[in-house]
Design an enzyme around this catalytic site. Structure first.
Site, PDB file in Angstrom:
ATOM      1  N   SER A 268       0.788  -1.230   0.000  1.00  0.00           N
ATOM      2  CA  SER A 268       0.000   0.000   0.000  1.00  0.00           C
ATOM      3  C   SER A 268       0.818   1.277   0.000  1.00  0.00           C
ATOM      4  O   SER A 268       0.322   2.315  -0.431  1.00  0.00           O
ATOM      5  CB  SER A 268      -0.951   0.005   1.199  1.00  0.00           C
ATOM      6  OG  SER A 268      -0.233  -0.067   2.419  1.00  0.00           O
TER       7      SER A 268
ATOM      8  N   HIS B  81      -5.282  -3.780  -2.422  1.00  0.00           N
ATOM      9  CA  HIS B  81      -5.008  -2.768  -3.445  1.00  0.00           C
ATOM     10  C   HIS B  81      -4.851  -3.365  -4.840  1.00  0.00           C
ATOM     11  O   HIS B  81      -4.477  -2.656  -5.772  1.00  0.00           O
ATOM     12  CB  HIS B  81      -3.759  -1.974  -3.061  1.00  0.00           C
ATOM     13  CG  HIS B  81      -3.919  -1.160  -1.829  1.00  0.00           C
ATOM     14  ND1 HIS B  81      -4.345   0.152  -1.840  1.00  0.00           N
ATOM     15  CD2 HIS B  81      -3.735  -1.475  -0.524  1.00  0.00           C
ATOM     16  CE1 HIS B  81      -4.408   0.608  -0.597  1.00  0.00           C
ATOM     17  NE2 HIS B  81      -4.038  -0.363   0.216  1.00  0.00           N
TER      18      HIS B  81
ATOM     19  N   LYS C 120     -11.838   0.317  -1.820  1.00  0.00           N
ATOM     20  CA  LYS C 120     -10.797   0.927  -2.653  1.00  0.00           C
ATOM     21  C   LYS C 120     -11.281   0.932  -4.106  1.00  0.00           C
ATOM     22  O   LYS C 120     -12.092   1.767  -4.475  1.00  0.00           O
ATOM     23  CB  LYS C 120      -9.474   0.204  -2.420  1.00  0.00           C
ATOM     24  CG  LYS C 120      -9.015   0.355  -0.961  1.00  0.00           C
ATOM     25  CD  LYS C 120      -7.736  -0.361  -0.662  1.00  0.00           C
ATOM     26  CE  LYS C 120      -7.259  -0.058   0.754  1.00  0.00           C
ATOM     27  NZ  LYS C 120      -8.196  -0.530   1.809  1.00  0.00           N
TER      28      LYS C 120
END
Length: 382
Positions: free
Chosen positions: A172, A200, A231
């Site tokens: 990240s 992610h 996300k």
């Protein structure tokens, strides 16, 4: 000194120490016209009107909140539908919803590991994975970042029957992608389970955006797959995907799943729509990848010290905490928000601006950011 005075002194000392190191964190209430290069809405779905309408429709149909935990009365048919869709998307038998990614990682490790378990983690894994290992009581070792030789050596020295290797899928703070194939090979060679937190990666990597693991690697290769919904999918919450035995075990033993209110059904309904968009509209990923390529080309032309990343996470290493804060403040004065990341989130001497790109950005937005970064460079040279 009274008890209250002693506690106040402790808080004051902690604040003073962190401020002295330029590591004091502050929240920013963003104005509507702020250009955001700090968030994780990689595909722009948090602002997609179809996702917003699905959330509103879900609230009208199911209510604003679930009202109870999944095992009491909070598990609704929309949760079932989302879990089935996530399992299919990632090529797993089952999936299980959690209210946050942090709770998912803590819940998985607390349910799977104990003092007889040996855990091996990448040094740059997310804090939730490190905390989960600590709370589980397992014996935990950390291998050098993406270094399979170091991991192999640690595994060789372990006499534990139950070994668990854990890595972020996309890291990240650096944007690096884990070598899933190498992790699978090393883990299987030493009879270790492999857990990947692809928070992610899901939505932006792999076939139909299923992530760096997705349907490419089977449950036999990556038995524990974690992904978040807040996300690239633009909503909130998280999931764990795996075979039926794993999911049944988590339902029985994962405390962060059992003892918390279920995800709001409106969020589940919105996520189903976001997942449909991700699978059926690859143009969002294409536009994001074009933005990444454009930003890296222009930033490197300016001589900016970017990390080696092909993902939306583009760290600009500035090293010094005070310099990082100064650049972030100068950008903020120009209406641009970028994360100023300092220790202990990243190692000492690696403070950075964490620049994140989105499919919402246009080239003129990126040009505006690059011009502001160039101004920061110019002011330092005066």
């Amino acid at each position: 000194m009274s008890v209250l005075d002693a506690w106040q002194q402790r808080l004051d000392d902690a604040r003073t120490d962190r401020q002295r190191q330029h590591r004091w964190r502050t929240r920013q209430a963003l104005a509507r016209d702020t250009l955001d290069f700090a968030g994780n809405d990689y595909l722009g779905l948090a602002h997609d009107p179809r996702v917003s309408e699905a959330q509103a429709e879900g609230a009208r149909r199911f209510g604003a909140g679930a009202g109870a935990s999944h095992l009491v009365s909070g598990h609704l048919d929309v949760h079932d539908a989302l879990e089935e869709a996530l399992a299919s998307w990632t090529g797993r038998q089952r999936a299980l919803l959690f209210s946050t990614g942090y709770m998912a990682n803590i819940g998985v490790l607390q349910a799977l590991a104990d003092s007889h378990t040996a855990i091996f983690q990448d040094r740059l894994n997310h804090a939730s994975l490190l905390d989960g290992a600590t709370l589980s009581g397992a014996r935990s070792r950390r291998y050098h970042h993406r270094n399979m030789n170091d991991l192999e050596n640690l595994l060789k020295r372990s006499d534990s029957v139950h070994k668990l290797v854990i890595s972020d899928g996309v890291f990240s703070m650096d944007g690096h992608i884990a070598d899933i194939g190498a992790l699978v090979t090393v883990s299987q060679r030493h009879n270790a389970w492999l857990m990947i937190d692809d928070a992610h990666g899901v939505g932006i990597l792999g076939d139909e955006g299923s992530g760096c693991v997705g349907s490419t690697w089977r449950s036999d290769d990556v038995p524990v797959l974690v992904g978040t919904l807040g996300k690239a999918l633009g909503t909130a919450g998280a999931f764990v995907a795996g075979d039926a035995a794993l999911i049944d075990h988590l339902i029985q033993f994962s405390r962060s799943y059992i003892y918390t209110t279920a995800q709001p059904p409106a969020i589940a309904n919105a996520t189903l729509k976001a997942l449909e968009i991700v699978q059926q509209e690859p143009e969002h990923r294409a536009h994001l990848n074009a933005n990444i390529a454009y930003f890296r080309h222009e930033a490197l032309h300016l001589g900016l010290s970017l990390s080696d990343s092909s993902t939306p996470i583009q760290p600009l290493i500035l090293a010094d905490e005070s310099r990082t804060l100064r650049w972030a403040a100068q950008l903020r004065e120009q209406g641009i928000h970028v994360g100023a990341i300092r220790p202990p989130t990243v190692p000492k001497g690696e403070a950075r601006l964490r620049i994140t790109l989105s499919a919402r950005h246009q080239h003129e937005d990126i040009d505006r950011l690059l011009a502001a970064l160039h101004d920061c460079q110019q002011q330092e040279s005066l």
